[in-house]
Scaffold this motif. Structure first.
Motif, PDB file in Angstrom:
ATOM      1  N   ARG A 108    -102.731  31.527 -12.404  1.00 52.24           N
ATOM      2  CA  ARG A 108    -102.989  32.687 -13.266  1.00 52.24           C
ATOM      3  C   ARG A 108    -101.838  33.654 -13.259  1.00 52.24           C
ATOM      4  O   ARG A 108    -102.010  34.834 -13.545  1.00 52.24           O
ATOM      5  CB  ARG A 108    -104.188  33.439 -12.705  1.00 52.24           C
ATOM      6  CG  ARG A 108    -105.488  32.955 -13.191  1.00 52.24           C
ATOM      7  CD  ARG A 108    -106.537  33.860 -12.632  1.00 52.24           C
ATOM      8  NE  ARG A 108    -107.736  33.801 -13.432  1.00 52.24           N
ATOM      9  CZ  ARG A 108    -108.869  34.368 -13.093  1.00 52.24           C
ATOM     10  NH1 ARG A 108    -108.952  35.038 -11.981  1.00 52.24           N
ATOM     11  NH2 ARG A 108    -109.909  34.287 -13.885  1.00 52.24           N
ATOM     12  N   VAL A 109    -100.666  33.188 -12.864  1.00 54.34           N
ATOM     13  CA  VAL A 109     -99.578  34.148 -12.624  1.00 54.34           C
ATOM     14  C   VAL A 109     -98.717  34.379 -13.863  1.00 54.34           C
ATOM     15  O   VAL A 109     -98.567  33.504 -14.714  1.00 54.34           O
ATOM     16  CB  VAL A 109     -98.690  33.681 -11.466  1.00 54.34           C
ATOM     17  CG1 VAL A 109     -99.421  33.846 -10.154  1.00 54.34           C
ATOM     18  CG2 VAL A 109     -98.238  32.242 -11.664  1.00 54.34           C
ATOM     19  N   THR A 146    -116.361  24.586 -15.807  1.00 49.86           N
ATOM     20  CA  THR A 146    -116.368  26.048 -15.992  1.00 49.86           C
ATOM     21  C   THR A 146    -114.977  26.602 -15.665  1.00 49.86           C
ATOM     22  O   THR A 146    -114.454  27.468 -16.379  1.00 49.86           O
ATOM     23  CB  THR A 146    -117.452  26.703 -15.096  1.00 49.86           C
ATOM     24  OG1 THR A 146    -118.696  26.090 -15.392  1.00 49.86           O
ATOM     25  CG2 THR A 146    -117.535  28.200 -15.337  1.00 49.86           C
ATOM     26  N   ALA A 147    -114.376  26.097 -14.604  1.00 52.21           N
ATOM     27  CA  ALA A 147    -113.033  26.582 -14.229  1.00 52.21           C
ATOM     28  C   ALA A 147    -112.005  26.191 -15.292  1.00 52.21           C
ATOM     29  O   ALA A 147    -111.132  26.995 -15.662  1.00 52.21           O
ATOM     30  CB  ALA A 147    -112.631  26.011 -12.864  1.00 52.21           C
ATOM     31  N   VAL A 160    -109.761  29.972 -21.830  1.00 53.09           N
ATOM     32  CA  VAL A 160    -110.247  31.175 -22.505  1.00 53.09           C
ATOM     33  C   VAL A 160    -109.344  32.378 -22.203  1.00 53.09           C
ATOM     34  O   VAL A 160    -109.083  33.211 -23.076  1.00 53.09           O
ATOM     35  CB  VAL A 160    -111.723  31.444 -22.102  1.00 53.09           C
ATOM     36  CG1 VAL A 160    -112.151  32.847 -22.496  1.00 53.09           C
ATOM     37  CG2 VAL A 160    -112.630  30.417 -22.762  1.00 53.09           C
ATOM     38  N   GLU A 161    -108.848  32.467 -21.000  1.00 54.16           N
ATOM     39  CA  GLU A 161    -107.976  33.603 -20.638  1.00 54.16           C
ATOM     40  C   GLU A 161    -106.758  33.671 -21.553  1.00 54.16           C
ATOM     41  O   GLU A 161    -106.423  34.718 -22.102  1.00 54.16           O
ATOM     42  CB  GLU A 161    -107.507  33.457 -19.177  1.00 54.16           C
ATOM     43  CG  GLU A 161    -108.617  33.681 -18.163  1.00 54.16           C
ATOM     44  CD  GLU A 161    -108.265  33.192 -16.776  1.00 54.16           C
ATOM     45  OE1 GLU A 161    -109.171  33.147 -15.936  1.00 54.16           O
ATOM     46  OE2 GLU A 161    -107.092  32.841 -16.514  1.00 54.16           O
ATOM     47  N   ASP A 197    -102.232  26.381 -24.927  1.00 56.49           N
ATOM     48  CA  ASP A 197    -103.590  26.186 -24.399  1.00 56.49           C
ATOM     49  C   ASP A 197    -104.715  26.328 -25.428  1.00 56.49           C
ATOM     50  O   ASP A 197    -105.694  25.565 -25.380  1.00 56.49           O
ATOM     51  CB  ASP A 197    -103.854  27.142 -23.224  1.00 56.49           C
ATOM     52  CG  ASP A 197    -102.804  27.000 -22.137  1.00 56.49           C
ATOM     53  OD1 ASP A 197    -102.060  26.004 -22.162  1.00 56.49           O
ATOM     54  OD2 ASP A 197    -102.721  27.881 -21.267  1.00 56.49           O
ATOM     55  N   PRO A 198    -104.622  27.295 -26.383  1.00 56.92           N
ATOM     56  CA  PRO A 198    -105.718  27.397 -27.348  1.00 56.92           C
ATOM     57  C   PRO A 198    -105.945  26.095 -28.122  1.00 56.92           C
ATOM     58  O   PRO A 198    -107.072  25.785 -28.513  1.00 56.92           O
ATOM     59  CB  PRO A 198    -105.266  28.526 -28.284  1.00 56.92           C
ATOM     60  CG  PRO A 198    -104.345  29.363 -27.458  1.00 56.92           C
ATOM     61  CD  PRO A 198    -103.627  28.383 -26.580  1.00 56.92           C
ATOM     62  N   TRP A 199    -104.870  25.315 -28.300  1.00 57.29           N
ATOM     63  CA  TRP A 199    -105.019  24.040 -29.019  1.00 57.29           C
ATOM     64  C   TRP A 199    -105.936  23.076 -28.272  1.00 57.29           C
ATOM     65  O   TRP A 199    -106.577  22.216 -28.874  1.00 57.29           O
ATOM     66  CB  TRP A 199    -103.659  23.376 -29.268  1.00 57.29           C
ATOM     67  CG  TRP A 199    -102.855  24.049 -30.334  1.00 57.29           C
ATOM     68  CD1 TRP A 199    -101.649  24.668 -30.181  1.00 57.29           C
ATOM     69  CD2 TRP A 199    -103.185  24.169 -31.734  1.00 57.29           C
ATOM     70  NE1 TRP A 199    -101.209  25.173 -31.379  1.00 57.29           N
ATOM     71  CE2 TRP A 199    -102.127  24.884 -32.348  1.00 57.29           C
ATOM     72  CE3 TRP A 199    -104.258  23.763 -32.515  1.00 57.29           C
ATOM     73  CZ2 TRP A 199    -102.122  25.186 -33.716  1.00 57.29           C
ATOM     74  CZ3 TRP A 199    -104.263  24.063 -33.874  1.00 57.29           C
ATOM     75  CH2 TRP A 199    -103.199  24.768 -34.461  1.00 57.29           C
TER      76      TRP A 199
END
Ligand code: SAJ
Length: 417
Positions: A152-153, A199-200, A206-207, A262-264
């Motif tokens: 998440r960095v 979920t992870a 989603v982030e 990532d959204p793809w």
């Protein structure tokens, strides 16, 4: 405590994570196929630009807690941190994850832990990693523990955020999640939340999608404001005075290996349900063309020389992956503009010039592609003297309009009147 860790993939995430774990006392083997990365690592050096990472790597290599190898080896914990790009059809290219997982199979033994860190489509841990690890004939979740722990960095602040940010761990079962959380607890000061793998995986996607969609909204507003002759920056400033509004910054587009990719993964898995997500990607990808349109409004003659300051996807990093400025350069070249490029962070890019004055010589227009901090220290008076014209197009709202106009520039900020 499990002692030996094998980290597969020594990129922007794998290397800092490996160094951090080595600094906590683990014996870490970093695996990469890139000889340059390994040769440098084993001398205690790094080839990426990331604050404080060089010192940390040097320390753990000297202490013999981190070494680089070109193939995996036996270990108690395996961490996979390889790239997950998209292909031309905007679908996830999982070859690196598959190869990396296959490469550890013969070294995984009973009691070991396998963690995927690479940002991946939902279902990767159960549908790609698990079946490959089943080749070991060990029972997943009982003999070996498997899970997903996305990074998440923020590049540029990696070491700080590795320690401070909260993490989400998805385990293939609860025991796996708990064991994996314990490993990260050795250096993470934030909270570690445990859940299931899907979920992870979804949380991570989603982030980054949240950011991409919100930037797309600002980019769309920029176009609307341009069309209605309103300064978008004023609108954003005043809107953000509302306690529950937080518009992000419009710009030349969204780059990097995360937000632009990532959204793809969500669009690929739910094509009929992901309309806003898809449209946001398309909107952000349209920005380099829109920047070109802004250039054409400033200088209509082709065959003119344009200098680009900064080509990375964001400031103060050396990463040009998916950079919208690279796309803008392509469009400008296709339209016969002569382009010169200056970026002190980028060493190997065709045509890059490391002497600023030589670079701006004879230019009609200066485009601020990225707001590297060092650009604030440039002597713009000297730059103007070397140029043929006096135009600046700022795609990042990064320079002082008044100061530049005082010395004779015509300054245009995208989205301003
Ligand atoms: N950008 C804008 N307007 C903004 C903010 C950013 O146009 O208001 C552009 C930037 O110029 C850049 C792109 O978006 O081209 C992405 O930059 P970024 O700094 O927002 O994010 P990354 O890609 O460097 O890092 C992101 C982070 N994710 C989020 O902020 C949700 C980081 O926390 C993730 O770990 C990382 O992606 C990742 O690897 O997933």
């Amino acid at each position: 405590m499990n002692k030996k860790i094998c980290v597969v993939g020594l990129g922007y995430i794998g290397l800092p994570t490996a160094a951090m774990l080595a600094n906590c006392g683990y014996d870490v083997v970093g695996v990469d196929t890139n000889k340059e990365v390994l040769d440098n690592l084993n001398k205690g050096k790094i080839i990426i630009e990331e604050p404080y990472l060089d010192d940390l790597v040097k320390k753990v290599v000297i202490n013999k807690k981190l070494i680089g190898l070109n193939t995996p080896c036996e270990a108690d914990i395996f961490i996979i941190a390889v790239p997950t790009p998209i292909n031309e059809n905007k679908r996830a290219d999982m070859r690196y994850v598959i190869n990396a997982t296959n490469s550890i199979v013969s070294y995984v033994k009973k009691g070991d832990i396998v963690i995927l860190e690479s940002t991946s489509p939902v279902g990767t841990t159960t549908e790609i990693i698990k079946p490959i690890l089943e080749k070991t004939d060990l029972e997943i979740g009982k003999d070996i523990y498997v899970g997903y722990c996305p990074e998440r960095v923020l590049p540029g602040k990696i070491l700080k955020e590795l320690v401070e940010n909260h993490r989400v761990v998805g385990g293939i079962n609860e025991e796996s999640a708990i064991k994996i959380a314990k490993i990260y607890k050795s250096f993470v000061k934030g909270h570690i939340y445990t859940t299931d793998t899907k979920t992870a995986e979804m949380t991570k996607l989603v982030e980054n999608t949240f950011r991409d969609v919100n930037i797309a909204l600002s980019n769309e507003l920029l176009k609307i404001c341009d069309n209605t002759n309103i300064n978008v920056w004023d609108v954003i400033e005043y809107s953000n005075k509302h306690p529950r509004v937080n518009l992000l910054e419009p710009g030349p587009g969204v780059g990097g290996h995360c937000l632009a990719v990532d959204p793809w993964f969500l669009v690929e898995s739910s094509p009929n349900l992901s309309n806003i997500i898809k449209l946001s990607r398309i909107t952000n990808d349209s920005m380099p063309s829109y920047m070109f349109y802004s250039v054409e409004k400033l200088i209509k003659n082709t065959n003119k020389k344009i200098t680009i300051l900064g080509i990375t996807y964001k400031p103060d990093v050396d990463d040009i992956r998916e950079s919208p400025i690279i796309e803008l350069i392509k469009i400008l070249k296709e339209n016969n503009y002569e382009i010169s490029i200056y970026d002190p962070y980028v060493k190997n890019y065709p045509g890059i010039e490391n002497n600023l004055m030589k670079c701006v010589q004879g230019s009609e227009l200066l485009i601020i592609g990225v707001n590297h901090n060092v650009f604030k220290d440039i002597n713009y008076e000297k730059v103007l003297q070397a140029m043929e014209g006096n135009l600046i197009l700022d795609t990042r709202n990064s320079l002082d309009k008044e100061e530049l106009e005082k010395i004779g520039f015509v300054y245009k900020l995208i989205g301003s009147k």
